[in-house]
Enzyme design. Structure first.
Site, PDB file in Angstrom:
ATOM      1  N   SER A  77     -64.030 -28.564 -15.761  1.00 40.48           N
ATOM      2  CA  SER A  77     -63.876 -27.111 -15.843  1.00 40.48           C
ATOM      3  C   SER A  77     -62.698 -26.813 -16.751  1.00 40.48           C
ATOM      4  CB  SER A  77     -63.606 -26.514 -14.452  1.00 40.48           C
ATOM      5  OG  SER A  77     -63.191 -25.160 -14.547  1.00 40.48           O
ATOM      6  N   TYR A 107     -59.124 -26.697  -6.500  1.00 42.20           N
ATOM      7  CA  TYR A 107     -60.193 -26.836  -7.485  1.00 42.20           C
ATOM      8  C   TYR A 107     -59.620 -27.171  -8.857  1.00 42.20           C
ATOM      9  CZ  TYR A 107     -64.190 -25.550 -10.430  1.00 42.20           C
ATOM     10  OH  TYR A 107     -65.200 -25.555 -11.363  1.00 42.20           O
TER      11      TYR A 107
END
Length: 256
Positions: free
Chosen positions: A147, A163
């Protein structure tokens, strides 16, 4: 080899974790369109079955398997079943993921551990088990879904430190595996998506949509086809001199 043949996956076998919905489903569909047989696995058995049935209608073989990627025995079962059914594993996409939104000072330890276990340990366990098969067969392609949140600090609206940290770890793991396994002709790369509307990102996008749009030169979110091409490139012979790379697919957000 003709140009378009470089992108063919005909006769190849791929495992896509978290492939029953969201980004994983998009990638799995793209692989099937390119001719690959696809194994879909996640904890959501019904979603995997539904996606697998859809892929079979496209003229390829597909299996739906229930798997918690943090459970070594379940991971081994997926790999053994895939090898037994198809004889080899050419492609692995580590897409299963988890997130938890909370200010850092309020992040529960169990939430941190859950995110790290799925995103980091799960990626490691699947890579390790599939890597053994790829070493034996002398080749394969591994694609980790990272990401842009893993590149560094994120905008204050994105209160997802677990995350973000986990995706940074996935990027480092990708590069290290590429170095260690290059001698076995195993290619290890990552894709770093920007903001795509999925079940996991829905609330985050709603909360920070204006900030996201202002920070995305193309002025839109990722679509339900925007990952197909990048994933196919990294899974196919078209990327046979690319390893240890992180392909950013974010509408230009990290270009600022």
């Amino acid at each position: 080899m003709r140009l378009m043949d470089l992108f063919s996956l005909k006769g190849k076998t791929a495992i896509v974790t978290g492939g029953g919905r969201g980004l994983g489903a998009q990638i799995a569909e793209g692989f099937a369109e390119a001719g690959a047989n696809v194994v879909i696995c996640s904890r959501n058995g019904p979603a995997c079955e539904e996606m697998s049935d859809k892929l079979k209608q496209m003229g390829v073989e597909s299996l739906a398997l229930s798997c918690d990627v943090t459970n070594p025995e379940e991971v081994k079962c997926v790999v053994e079943t895939t090898k037994q059914q198809f004889g080899r594993i050419d492609i692995l996409v580590n897409n299963s993921g988890a997130s938890w939104a909370a200010p850092t000072e309020d992040m529960p330890l169990e939430a941190w551990e859950k995110v790290m276990n799925v995103n980091v340990t799960g990626t490691f366990l699947m890579s390790q088990e599939v890597g053994k098969v790829m070493i034996e067969q002398k080749g394969g392609k591994i694609i980790n879904i990272a990401s842009i949140a893993g590149f560094g600090g994120t905008d204050p609206f994105m209160q997802t430190i677990g995350y973000n940290t986990s995706k940074g770890a996935v990027i480092t793991m990708t590069k290290d595996l590429a170095v260690k396994w290059g001698k076995h002709q195993i290619y290890v790369n990552a894709i770093a998506p920007g903001f795509f509307p999925t079940k996991m990102s829905k609330v985050l996008i709603e909360h920070g949509q204006q900030t996201i749009m202002d920070g995305t030169p193309l002025g839109r979110l990722g679509s339900n086809t925007d990952l197909k091409g990048p994933a196919l490139f990294l899974a196919s012979s078209a990327s046979d001199y690319v390893t240890g790379d992180v392909l950013t697919v974010d509408g230009g957000a990290t270009a600022f």
